[in-house]
Motif scaffolding. Structure first.
Motif, PDB file in Angstrom:
ATOM      1  N   HIS A  51       0.815  -1.225   0.000  1.00 25.24           N
ATOM      2  CA  HIS A  51       0.000   0.000   0.000  1.00 25.24           C
ATOM      3  C   HIS A  51       0.851   1.279   0.000  1.00 25.24           C
ATOM      4  CE1 HIS A  51      -2.978   2.992   0.970  1.00 25.24           C
ATOM      5  NE2 HIS A  51      -2.446   3.182   2.156  1.00 25.24           N
ATOM      6  N   HIS A  95       3.718   6.893   5.340  1.00 25.21           N
ATOM      7  CA  HIS A  95       2.494   7.598   5.743  1.00 25.21           C
ATOM      8  C   HIS A  95       1.618   6.832   6.729  1.00 25.21           C
ATOM      9  CE1 HIS A  95       0.136   5.427   2.566  1.00 25.21           C
ATOM     10  NE2 HIS A  95      -0.867   5.641   3.391  1.00 25.21           N
ATOM     11  N   ASP A  96       1.788   5.511   6.831  1.00 27.75           N
ATOM     12  CA  ASP A  96       0.955   4.772   7.777  1.00 27.75           C
ATOM     13  C   ASP A  96       1.700   4.264   9.011  1.00 27.75           C
ATOM     14  OD1 ASP A  96      -1.703   4.934   6.921  1.00 27.75           O
ATOM     15  OD2 ASP A  96      -1.360   3.461   5.323  1.00 27.75           O
ATOM     16  N   ASP A 128      -2.829   8.104  -1.542  1.00 25.53           N
ATOM     17  CA  ASP A 128      -3.240   7.092  -0.574  1.00 25.53           C
ATOM     18  C   ASP A 128      -4.685   6.657  -0.877  1.00 25.53           C
ATOM     19  OD1 ASP A 128      -3.586   5.662   1.913  1.00 25.53           O
ATOM     20  OD2 ASP A 128      -4.424   7.485   2.795  1.00 25.53           O
ATOM     21  N   ASN A 153      -6.363   3.071  -2.169  1.00 28.52           N
ATOM     22  CA  ASN A 153      -7.457   2.440  -1.429  1.00 28.52           C
ATOM     23  C   ASN A 153      -8.667   2.199  -2.321  1.00 28.52           C
ATOM     24  OD1 ASN A 153      -6.120   2.193   0.989  1.00 28.52           O
ATOM     25  ND2 ASN A 153      -6.761   4.217   1.729  1.00 28.52           N
TER      26      ASN A 153
HETATM   27 MN    MN Z   1      -2.816   4.646   3.812  1.00 28.68          MN
END
Ligand code: MN
Length: 715
Positions: free
Chosen positions: A47, A71-72, A149, A153
């Protein structure tokens, strides 16, 4: 796989030291997301890598790519912002932190006893948008990462439950796609739209996919013929251009079909799907090419836009024209340079493209270019009510825009339904304050006229500056629609002396209570939140902080007291039966509920609804519990009989104008009489209104009719 692709892509444009920095971030992310999996069963690291890859395809700087990879990690791995700061520096830490905090809230919340209660979704959207804009003002790259992002998704939405798919797709269509649009990132915008479309309207999505594939062969041969001819012509002028058929996106085709069907037009499977784009080297070549095309095929009047001379707010530049091509079919053609094309595809992101030097200081430069964005942030700063905020964002930022020309040919962007006054405030605050009249395309119009795309607007100023009229803030009259204009007018009044505001406010109270036939009670004013006494109320009215309609709502209670009797009968507030609105209902004798008590209804065998107090024992032991229906007290359905008198200069059409104001409110005129006194006329009207608020609105509108001198209520 994806990882190799990412490295390969980065190698193509980054120096070794920057690449090493990004690789370090990749390693850190891999280590932290180890043994984590997505709903699809794929390793989690796919991801962030895909998110970074999208940004790498746009050749974004190393700070952005590293942050995308990380980012996560705060949210999903418990890494702290400090740790990222130590390892990758403050810029990356701030970006990752910004993306983490940018969570869109779910519009459902649990209340204390565990029941799900839907809270105001508008307010939640407002809070979400505020978050996004604040994050954007700190560093716009937060949004770029967030969009990438979200795109990944959306591309992997298949793995989620149906209900989550719909929720996320709706949110994407409502918030993220318009945001990408406004930032000028077209590639992102249409991908987000098409993905959302697929999940929100699967049937229509399939229908349009089929439509596109059906006549592909005919379409392509038509386009190729046109391309060949253009190519042959521009070569004669020593222009080399890249010419290709521009694919149209599914969601935009869907919207076009919807638009056509509402206009009764037939959508053409071949010609409505054709568009051509020509990319040349220089700006003069753009115009030469345009000339060549217009020589080849007849341009359709009104379909030409020069966004090179007049770039859009998002810095988009291009020439757009539609010509009558072979067999008389209209074909859209866009002409632009390579540089313009990059800006068109990537919008704001083009300014963050990788450069050897540090990109983190570029912010100021780009901010001065993104004029609308600056202005937006300035305008929103003073708007503190969430609902005002969302309305202004919806209209001013995410809503449809019209392009309006100044007499000098400059373009201003305004929301649809904006007025000449909005335009005046958009050009200059003082121009708004001193505006007395306006001309649209050379014709004098009233200040509340809606502007249309392409209108040229000229504003006339008063010789002596006198400031805005308080009327302009009256929402019933719709003089202004943008939050900017409203804010500037309010600020002007706020700056006036307290004394003059109070006296202006007192005038309004006097006038309004005379018109409505009501006295204002000092004691009751003190009970209201926000006002200590009448001069408080007057000051706020005079400063435009409280509007006439708010005053009307407050006066409502007074009116109820004075005219709760119609024809000698006490008015019983109507009851609304939920879901069964037109069933007759009556107050039951057994418990005799009074207004505001909690009630429930019982559906009788005669199909009427009898209204009981919620805990009425008859209801509790009723034989058929399934006949119990939900009901609430109606608030707006009360009809009050009001006699109004209008004094006016007599003229043809006066009565028609007045009655159309009243019928525009969807209420009936019970009695109407007009008496002439030579040049003047007196009109008596009796209406049944839903209350003071409506009455006050009718007054404002009747007062605005030319010739009307005075309007007041008869007792
Ligand atoms: Mn994300």
């Amino acid at each position: 796989m994806e990882t190799n692709l990412l490295i390969k892509q980065l190698k193509a444009y980054m120096s070794k030291s920057k690449l090493d920095f990004v690789k370090e971030a990749l390693l850190f992310a891999q280590k932290n997301h180890q043994n984590q999996f997505r709903k699809s069963g794929d390793p989690f690291i796919d991801h962030p890598v895909s998110t970074a890859l999208y940004l790498a395809n746009m050749r974004m700087d190393s700070t952005t790519i590293a942050s995308a990879l990380l980012h996560d990690v705060i949210e999903d791995c418990g890494v702290t912002k400090e740790e990222i700061n130590e390892k990758f520096g403050l810029h990356v830490a701030n970006l990752v932190d910004g993306v983490t905090k940018l969570k869109i809230n779910n519009p459902k919340a649990k209340n204390s006893n565990g029941n799900i209660q839907v809270i105001d979704t508008e307010q939640i959207r407002a809070a979400n948008l505020r978050k996004i804009l604040t994050a954007m003002s700190d560093d716009v790259r937060v949004i770029l990462i967030k969009l990438a992002d979200r795109l990944h998704n959306m591309l992997t939405l298949e793995a989620l439950k149906k209900e989550n798919q719909v929720k996320i797709a709706q949110e994407t269509l409502d918030i993220y796609a318009p945001l990408a649009h406004r930032l000028g990132i077209w590639d992102m915008k249409w991908r987000l739209e098409d993905q959302s479309f697929k999940y929100l309207m699967p049937e229509k999505y399939k229908m349009i996919s089929r439509l596109i594939s059906r006549k592909r062969v005919q379409r392509e041969s038509y386009v190729n013929k046109a391309i060949k001819e253009i190519q042959a012509e521009i070569v004669k002028s020593q222009i080399t251009g890249n010419i290709y058929g521009r694919p149209k996106h599914l969601y935009s085709i869907y919207k076009k079909i919807e638009r056509y069907s509402s206009q009764g037009k037939q959508f053409d499977e071949i010609y409505d799907l054709i568009a051509i784009r020509i990319i040349v080297k220089t700006v003069p070549e753009c115009y030469s090419t345009l000339g060549i095309i217009h020589n080849l095929w007849k341009p359709i009047p009104g379909e030409f836009d020069d966004y090179i001379a007049n770039p859009k707010d998002s810095m988009y530049q291009s020439l757009h024209t539609t010509v009558m091509c072979y067999e008389g079919y209209p074909v859209e053609i866009q002409i632009r340079t390579e540089e313009m094309h990059l800006t068109a595809e990537e919008g704001i992101a083009a300014h963050w493209a990788y450069k050897e030097e540090d990109n983190d200081t570029i912010g100021h430069q780009y901010k001065s270019k993104m004029n609308w964005f600056n202005q937006l942030l300035d305008d929103q700063r003073d708007v503190d009510e969430d609902i005002d905020y969302i309305n202004s964002i919806k209209k001013d930022v995410l809503g449809d825009q019209v392009f309006i020309y100044t007499p000098k040919g400059e373009i201003k962007t305004l929301p649809v339904a904006a007025t000449p006054l909005d335009f005046a405030y958009e050009v200059h605050t003082e121009l708004g304050h001193d505006c007395v009249s306006a001309l649209i395309n050379g014709k004098t119009v009233s200040l509340e006229t809606s502007l249309k795309n392409g209108d040229t607007v000229e504003i006339r100023k008063s010789r002596n500056p006198r400031g805005p009229r308080l009327d302009w803030l009256n929402p019933d009259l719709q003089f202004v629609t943008t939050s900017k204009a409203k804010l500037k007018i309010r600020q002007w009044f706020r700056k006036q002396e307290r004394e003059s505001n109070i006296s202006r406010g007192n005038e309004i109270i006097k006038k309004e209570s005379y018109k409505l036939g009501i006295k204002i009670n000092e004691k009751e004013v003190a009970l209201l939140p926000g006002f200590e006494n009448i001069s408080d109320l007057a000051e706020q009215l005079g400063a435009g902080e409280t509007t006439i309609s708010q005053l009307a709502r407050f006066l409502e209670k007074e009116l109820l007291k004075t005219s709760s009797k119609v024809n000698g009968e006490i008015l019983q507030p109507e009851v609304i039966v939920m879901g069964l609105n037109n069933l007759p209902n009556k107050i039951s004798k057994c418990c005799n509920p009074v207004f505001d008590q909690e009630i429930q209804g019982y559906l009788t065998r005669k199909n009427t609804v009898s209204i009981h107090v919620s805990n009425c024992s008859y209801l509790r032991y009723s034989v058929e519990p399934e006949r119990i229906v939900n009901v609430v007290w109606g608030t707006n359905n009360q009809k009050l009989q009001v006699k109004i008198q209008v004094d006016a200069d007599d003229r043809i059409g006066l009565l028609r104008d007045i009655t159309s104001v009243v019928s525009g409110e969807n209420i009936n005129i019970d009695f109407l009489k007009s008496t002439d006194f030579g040049k003047t006329t007196k009109i008596d009207i009796t209406v049944y209104t839903s209350g003071i608020e409506q009455l006050s609105r009718i007054y404002s509108r009747i007062e605005a009719i030319p010739g009307v001198r005075e309007i007041y209520r008869l007792n």
